[in-house]
Design a protein around this motif. Structure first.
Motif, mmCIF file in Angstrom:
data_model
loop_
_atom_site.group_PDB
_atom_site.id
_atom_site.type_symbol
_atom_site.label_atom_id
_atom_site.label_comp_id
_atom_site.label_asym_id
_atom_site.label_seq_id
_atom_site.Cartn_x
_atom_site.Cartn_y
_atom_site.Cartn_z
ATOM 1 N N ARG A 162 0.841 -1.185 0.000
ATOM 2 C CA ARG A 162 0.000 0.000 0.000
ATOM 3 C C ARG A 162 0.884 1.246 0.000
ATOM 4 N N ASN A 163 0.429 2.232 -0.760
ATOM 5 C CA ASN A 163 1.175 3.471 -0.879
ATOM 6 C C ASN A 163 0.282 4.633 -0.492
ATOM 7 N N TYR A 164 0.775 5.513 0.356
ATOM 8 C CA TYR A 164 0.007 6.691 0.785
ATOM 9 C C TYR A 164 0.771 7.927 0.323
ATOM 10 N N PRO A 165 0.427 8.465 -0.870
ATOM 11 C CA PRO A 165 1.201 9.574 -1.450
ATOM 12 C C PRO A 165 1.273 10.804 -0.562
ATOM 13 N N GLU A 166 0.243 11.031 0.265
ATOM 14 C CA GLU A 166 0.252 12.223 1.106
ATOM 15 C C GLU A 166 0.929 11.953 2.453
ATOM 16 N N GLY A 167 1.621 10.840 2.564
ATOM 17 C CA GLY A 167 2.348 10.533 3.797
ATOM 18 C C GLY A 167 1.420 10.280 4.959
ATOM 19 N N SER A 168 1.656 10.960 6.063
ATOM 20 C CA SER A 168 0.842 10.716 7.239
ATOM 21 C C SER A 168 -0.429 11.572 7.269
ATOM 22 N N MET A 169 -0.671 12.343 6.204
ATOM 23 C CA MET A 169 -1.895 13.144 6.154
ATOM 24 C C MET A 169 -3.084 12.195 6.056
ATOM 25 N N TYR A 207 0.102 8.954 13.012
ATOM 26 C CA TYR A 207 1.108 7.967 12.623
ATOM 27 C C TYR A 207 1.170 7.915 11.103
ATOM 28 N N ASP A 208 2.155 7.226 10.580
ATOM 29 C CA ASP A 208 2.284 7.075 9.131
ATOM 30 C C ASP A 208 1.705 5.712 8.748
ATOM 31 N N PRO A 209 0.618 5.667 7.981
ATOM 32 C CA PRO A 209 -0.011 4.377 7.681
ATOM 33 C C PRO A 209 0.884 3.413 6.887
ATOM 34 N N SER A 210 1.882 3.944 6.176
ATOM 35 C CA SER A 210 2.736 3.028 5.410
ATOM 36 C C SER A 210 3.765 2.335 6.307
ATOM 37 N N THR A 211 3.994 2.907 7.497
ATOM 38 C CA THR A 211 4.908 2.248 8.452
ATOM 39 C C THR A 211 4.222 2.202 9.811
ATOM 40 N N TYR A 212 2.973 1.750 9.788
ATOM 41 C CA TYR A 212 2.161 1.773 11.005
ATOM 42 C C TYR A 212 2.802 0.959 12.134
ATOM 43 N N TYR A 213 3.553 -0.081 11.765
ATOM 44 C CA TYR A 213 4.125 -0.992 12.761
ATOM 45 C C TYR A 213 5.206 -0.320 13.605
ATOM 46 N N LEU A 214 5.675 0.854 13.162
ATOM 47 C CA LEU A 214 6.705 1.568 13.923
ATOM 48 C C LEU A 214 6.094 2.465 15.010
ATOM 49 N N PHE A 215 4.758 2.548 15.034
ATOM 50 C CA PHE A 215 4.092 3.456 15.953
ATOM 51 C C PHE A 215 3.322 2.690 17.020
ATOM 52 N N GLU A 216 3.051 3.382 18.121
ATOM 53 C CA GLU A 216 2.270 2.783 19.214
ATOM 54 C C GLU A 216 0.876 2.430 18.717
ATOM 55 N N LYS A 217 0.365 1.287 19.153
ATOM 56 C CA LYS A 217 -0.979 0.851 18.722
ATOM 57 C C LYS A 217 -2.064 1.803 19.208
ATOM 58 N N THR A 218 -1.783 2.498 20.295
ATOM 59 C CA THR A 218 -2.789 3.417 20.847
ATOM 60 C C THR A 218 -3.078 4.572 19.887
ATOM 61 N N SER A 247 1.780 10.198 -8.362
ATOM 62 C CA SER A 247 0.998 10.478 -7.143
ATOM 63 C C SER A 247 1.888 11.106 -6.081
ATOM 64 N N LEU A 248 3.166 10.718 -6.067
ATOM 65 C CA LEU A 248 4.104 11.307 -5.110
ATOM 66 C C LEU A 248 4.354 12.775 -5.440
ATOM 67 N N GLN A 249 4.585 13.059 -6.735
ATOM 68 C CA GLN A 249 4.856 14.435 -7.156
ATOM 69 C C GLN A 249 3.642 15.333 -6.981
ATOM 70 N N ALA A 250 2.451 14.730 -7.067
ATOM 71 C CA ALA A 250 1.220 15.525 -6.970
ATOM 72 C C ALA A 250 0.764 15.703 -5.525
ATOM 73 N N SER A 251 1.487 15.126 -4.580
ATOM 74 C CA SER A 251 1.069 15.258 -3.184
ATOM 75 C C SER A 251 1.238 16.703 -2.731
ATOM 76 N N LEU A 252 0.356 17.145 -1.865
ATOM 77 C CA LEU A 252 0.373 18.550 -1.447
ATOM 78 C C LEU A 252 1.652 18.909 -0.700
ATOM 79 N N ALA A 253 2.174 17.967 0.063
ATOM 80 C CA ALA A 253 3.413 18.240 0.798
ATOM 81 C C ALA A 253 4.542 18.531 -0.186
#
Lengths: 563, 97
Positions: free
Chosen positions: A146-153, A266-277, B62-68
């Motif tokens: 899974r890829n989340y282009p907006e990061g942790s947003m 948290y960052d959903p692409s690396t959720y396992y690095l964050f606290e479950k809470t 999608s990475l380049q188009a991200s708002l960040a």
């Protein structure tokens, strides 16, 4: 040696050979038949699963919030491995994120197995790096991640994709969890005859079972609004020294969620690095006492029932109120004798609100709490929604009726609060908040019609409360930060946090809820800050943050002053 | 009678030749098709490669188009957030009949 003996000897010889042959045939055809069948099938047929691509999650403008990208399963074919496990593990470790070297060595050291998986979800770049090492026995099988282009947003909104007990991808929390079945799709399969070199035989038998890619979800999330509130929330928490916070922006007329942010996240692409809470979305699951923001709900109920009206004057507002062993005071310890209803809201007068709730009565108060949706889930399409239960009707005491009037002694979620105030903005109609507005299945597009709204208070009542809220912003506690030319209806809240049977004097939940433009609202928004250290008051923390965000929203939505 | 036998023979010859041609044709086609497996494999490999490239491009897009990313790029290009917003209200004409 007689001829008979020779004949008998020959006969015994042939018999022995015959028995041996029969025994070998029995061994290969009976005992080993299953294994040979599998080997024969493997030699004759190529079998290939066509994985289903997980569906995409898009923002309202069609941009991607979650999609799938290429990844690989790294495996080792142990009979072909020609280097020591420790050496292989050390060489490939730098390319693998979050991987334990000992775990790799353990897998490579396994006996009596031909094939071992080493690491799932290896990226393309990592695959190329490992391939360049030219290590014999290592191979890759295609899978997706899974890829989340907006990061942790939008992390809490989206949820994440983890693995279930069978090692299969599964969505957890948020939209990934709620819509897991729709997003998952169904894998297909292909089977065809192959020749000795492994190439397909065109004229041979082949079978194809069509798979189905997951469906794509188009949400109501406005990417710009979401980005704005994420940035502003982080800045606000830092500025006011808060421990956490939540912002929700909703379209009051439809219930469409335009933005929903909570921190810490948290960052959903690396959720396992964050606290479950951190996984649960506080906006839909964390209970808090709403404080003075709740006053508009009780006031709306009292006006709708005509228990009070515009002419009503509070004749018990000249000082603190004693109810049983409890004393109710105003937050500033200033009292306003003969306040009218607008004054009560403007001054956020706890004593005045006790007067109002007493006029309304316990039975009607409880009825309206349920009408406004408290004590039950809103029905939003997120996996982690929860609702704090309302006290059973028979357990409400006189003091509880008094404290609920100013939003203490009752727990709500931020979404319930913004929805309730949204009904005031929406001329008395309570909506059901939702996030997914369209589901795309190949070429077929299905629009999701939001459920019908319920008229819980009259439009006239909604209009009266709106005027009071406008007055609260214009001349009330939040007046210092108001925006010139824009009519904003809002209410501050400063709720003490209950701790081990009593209220903590230092710790509060500061909040501001409101909608704008007041007469034709484009949005309703709630800002909550938990335990702000710069000031405990909502008027000094949540309110200015709310107004700062709304200034940007007015520009973004093209709302002109004086509208 | 002789003519009839001659005619029948001709028909038989024709049928046999047609059958022979068809058998030969089938042999040739089968022979060609049975070794086309390598072409199918090559095409599948090419399709797979194109799909991978497409996925990589979609991921990059999608990475380049991200708002960040856009915000960072805007900052690099020297864009700043405006603090003040001016609202232009339509002017009513001076002379009204």
């Amino acid at each position: 040696m007689s001829i008979n003996f020779k004949v008998n000897l020959l006969f015994v010889g042939f018999a022995l050979v015959g028995i041996t042959l029969a025994g070998r045939l029995f061994y290969w055809q009976i005992i080993n038949s299953d294994r040979l069948k599998v080997t024969a099938e493997g030699q004759r047929w190529s079998f290939f699963e066509i994985p289903a691509q997980r569906g995409e999650i898009k923002a309202s403008d069609g941009s991607s919030l979650a999609n799938s990208k290429e990844a690989y399963l790294l495996y080792a074919s142990l009979p072909q491995v020609d280097k020591a496990p420790a050496e292989i593990a050390a060489k490939i470790l730098p390319f693998l994120e979050n991987t334990d070297e000992e775990g790799l060595k353990t897998q490579l050291n396994r006996k009596n197995v031909l094939w071992v998986p080493l690491k799932h979800k290896v990226s393309r770049q990592a695959k190329e790096g490992i391939e360049n090492l030219n290590l014999k026995g290592l191979g890759f099988e295609k899978e997706e991640t899974r890829n989340y282009p907006e990061g942790s947003m939008s992390a809490h909104l989206l949820g994440f994709v983890g693995v279930d007990a069978n090692g299969q991808d599964k969505g957890y929390f948020g939209l990934e969890g709620y819509y897991d079945l729709e997003l998952k799709g169904k894998p297909g399969a292909k089977k065809w005859e192959k020749d000795a070199s492994g190439k397909p035989i065109l004229l041979g038998e082949n079978m194809t079972e069509e798979g189905k890619n997951g469906r794509t979800l188009v949400t109501t999330i406005d990417r710009t609004v979401q980005y704005l509130i994420e940035i502003k929330l982080k800045e606000g928490i830092e500025k006011y020294g808060a421990k956490s916070g939540t912002i929700i922006v909703m379209e009051p007329g439809t219930g469409a969620i335009l933005g929903m942010a909570s921190q810490p996240s948290y960052d959903p692409s690396t959720y396992y690095l964050f606290e479950k809470t951190l996984y649960r979305n506080p906006a839909v699951s964390l209970a808090y006492e709403p404080g003075s923001t709740f006053k508009v709900v009780v006031m709306a109920a009292a006006l709708n029932e005509k228990a009070v009206d515009e002419e009503t004057v509070c004749d018990k507002c000249s000082g603190p109120r004693t109810i049983g062993e409890y004393t109710i005071k105003t937050s500033t310890e200033k009292y306003y004798p003969n306040s009218n209803l607008t004054d009560i809201i403007k001054h956020s007068d706890n004593v005045g609100m006790v007067f109002v709730s007493e006029k309304l009565g316990l039975e009607k108060t409880l009825e309206y709490l349920k009408r406004f949706g408290f004590g039950q889930k809103t029905g939003i399409d997120l996996e982690d929604e929860d609702s704090p239960a309302l006290r059973a009707d028979k357990n409400w005491r006189t003091i509880d009726l008094a404290t609920v009037a100013f939003g203490q002694g009752i727990a709500v979620t931020p979404l319930q609060m913004v929805r309730a105030v949204g009904s005031i903005a929406n001329k008395g109609k309570l909506v059901e908040p939702f996030i997914v507005k369209k589901v795309i299945d190949g070429q077929k597009v299905s629009e999701i019609t939001p459920p019908k709204s319920k008229q819980i208070i009259s439009p006239a009542t909604a209009s009266q409360v709106t005027k009071m809220m406008v007055e609260a912003v214009e001349a009330g506690e939040a007046k210092l930060a108001k925006l010139k030319g824009f009519e904003i209806a809002g209410k501050t809240g400063t709720a003490q946090i209950p701790l081990e049977g009593h209220y903590d004097k230092e710790k509060t939940v500061a909040s501001f809820v409101g909608f704008a433009p007041a007469q034709n609202p484009r949005f309703v928004m709630l800002v909550t800050l938990r335990e702000p250290s710069a000031s405990i008051w909502g008027s000094s923390t949540a309110a200015p943050l709310w107004l700062e965000i709304s200034k940007e929203l007015f520009t973004y939505f093209g709302v002109l002053p004086g509208v | 009678m002789k003519l009839k036998i001659k005619k029948t023979s001709k028909i038989i010859y024709l049928v046999v030749i047609t059958l022979a041609i068809l058998c030969l044709a089938e042999l040739l086609v089968t022979n060609r098709l049975s070794t086309m497996g390598w072409k199918v494999q090559a095409l599948e490999k090419e399709a797979d490669q194109l799909k991978k490239e497409n996925e990589a491009l979609t991921e990059e897009m999608s990475l380049q188009a991200s708002l960040a990313r856009i915000a960072l790029r805007a900052q690099e290009l020297g864009f700043v957030q405006s603090d003040s917003v001016s609202y232009l209200t339509p002017q009513i004409p001076v002379a009204l009949k």
